[in-house]
Each structure stands twice: as C-alpha cells, then as structure tokens.
Motif scaffolding. Sequence first.
Motif, short mmCIF file in Angstrom:
data_model
loop_
_atom_site.label_atom_id
_atom_site.label_comp_id
_atom_site.label_asym_id
_atom_site.label_seq_id
_atom_site.Cartn_x
_atom_site.Cartn_y
_atom_site.Cartn_z
N ARG A 1 8.38 -7.42 4.01
CA ARG A 1 7.63 -6.97 5.19
C ARG A 1 8.42 -5.97 6.02
N ARG A 2 9.71 -5.95 5.85
CA ARG A 2 10.54 -5.01 6.61
C ARG A 2 10.39 -3.59 6.09
N SER A 3 9.84 -3.46 4.90
CA SER A 3 9.63 -2.14 4.31
C SER A 3 8.17 -1.75 4.45
N ARG A 4 7.92 -0.63 5.10
CA ARG A 4 6.54 -0.19 5.31
C ARG A 4 5.82 0.05 4.00
N GLN A 5 6.53 0.55 3.00
CA GLN A 5 5.88 0.86 1.73
C GLN A 5 5.47 -0.39 0.95
N GLN B 1 4.52 -3.40 2.66
CA GLN B 1 3.70 -4.28 3.49
C GLN B 1 2.27 -4.42 2.96
N VAL B 2 1.67 -3.29 2.61
CA VAL B 2 0.30 -3.32 2.08
C VAL B 2 0.27 -3.95 0.69
N THR B 3 1.27 -3.66 -0.12
CA THR B 3 1.30 -4.14 -1.50
C THR B 3 1.32 -5.67 -1.58
N ILE B 4 2.07 -6.32 -0.69
CA ILE B 4 2.23 -7.77 -0.79
C ILE B 4 1.13 -8.55 -0.09
N GLN B 5 0.26 -7.89 0.66
CA GLN B 5 -0.77 -8.61 1.41
C GLN B 5 -1.63 -9.53 0.55
N PRO B 6 -2.07 -9.10 -0.65
CA PRO B 6 -2.93 -9.99 -1.46
C PRO B 6 -2.24 -11.27 -1.91
N ILE B 7 -0.92 -11.30 -1.94
CA ILE B 7 -0.23 -12.49 -2.46
C ILE B 7 0.56 -13.24 -1.40
N GLU B 8 0.45 -12.83 -0.16
CA GLU B 8 1.21 -13.49 0.90
C GLU B 8 0.76 -14.92 1.15
N THR B 9 -0.43 -15.26 0.72
CA THR B 9 -0.94 -16.62 0.91
C THR B 9 -0.46 -17.59 -0.16
N ALA B 10 0.33 -17.10 -1.13
CA ALA B 10 0.75 -17.95 -2.26
C ALA B 10 1.43 -19.24 -1.82
N PRO B 11 2.39 -19.21 -0.86
CA PRO B 11 3.02 -20.47 -0.45
C PRO B 11 2.02 -21.48 0.09
#
Length: 216
Positions: free
Chosen positions: A73-77, A79-89
């Motif tokens: 999340r600290r990297s702007r490039q 942030q968008v890419t990981i959004q679909p999988i951030e709910t995994a935990p």
Amino acid sequence: MIVYVESNFILELALGQEGAASAESILSGAEQRLFELVIPAFSLSEPFGTMAHRGRERKKLGNQLEEQFRQLRRSRQHQVTIQPIETAPAVLLGLETAESDALDSVVMRSLRTASRIELTVEMFEQALNYRRDYDLSSSDAIIYANVVSDARKREKTRPKLFVSRNHRDFDIPQVHAELRPLGAEYCDSFERVVEKLAQHNVKLPRPSVLPIPGVA
C-alpha cells in the motif's frame, strides 16, 4: 448391518470434501436406523485438533498476507493492483468460523445417531501392538483396536464394514485377514460403503444439497 467410521468421516462432512455426498447418505441412513453406525469415541474429538491446526496455519498465512499488503500500500503503483485481493485475510478467517460451525453440527448429529466405543486399557494395549506390528500411527492403531474389539463382541454372521480413507495404513493383508473371520470388511471410500450397503439391500436416502463451508 454395522458400519464403523472414524475421524475422517467427520472431517469429510464438515469440510464438504469429495466424498461428502456419500458420507451424508451414510449418516442420513444411520439416522433413519437402516443400519447401525459405530464410531470410536476417540474419533469424535480428534477432528477438533485437526481444525485447530488448520486455523493456526490460516491465521499465520493471513498475518503474512496482511504484512505484504501493508508494504504494498505504500507504493502508489501497487495500491490499485492489490485491491481485489486485500480481503483475503478476512476470507480465511470466515472459512475457519464456517468450518468450525459445520464440525460442531456433524459431531452433534453423530453423537445422536452412532453407537460409540469407549477406549479401555485392553484396547490401548492392543493398539500398542498394532502400532508396532502393522506400522500404524498411534491414532490409527487406537481406532483399529476399537473396531476389532467391538467386532469381536458382535455376531459373526452380522455383516460389518470398516471405512477409512487411510488406505495406505489399513488396506494391508494383515487387516483383511483379521477382519474376515469377524464378518467384517475394510472399505477405502465412502462411495464403496454405499455400494456395499446396496448389495445388502440397504437403500440409502439421496443426500440433500450439502452446504459449502464459508459460502452463505
């Protein structure tokens, strides 16, 4: 007709694994008293340890993922890419809760339906022999000693099936030779048990749609 089951029968149903439909038919048939379902009491508690281990592994994985997401999340490039999988935990945690609830339900049904074999000193002593002579794990040796001890008390003319998916441990000449004089037979799948019951004119109910743990 007697069907002996063990801990992987409970887990198969609770986790909705590939043999769950046949396992559900077996449990439903036992609930309708079409045959006698028998389980070592030891096998009713063992699945909780398995579930606890799975839960710890998932929690560990969830924490590792969350740490990776925090860094990404600290990297702007990214942030968008990981959004679909951030709910995994959170999904992993939800699965653990759902599976735990399913296990509670299966154990409750089994307690209400199955005859239970309580472990005795004599059974445990025999289990130690099986562990040594048949190269079984401690838990499998205890389960097998329970089954053999109970089968010896029953009428030899009454057909008996012992089902366990641990075929590498139980599908051995020594086990087949020991069970045969007791009127018992080893089965390596729940589907095989359904087939054997049908051969003995036991018509099992068709399983209802099984819930999938973690899916509403």
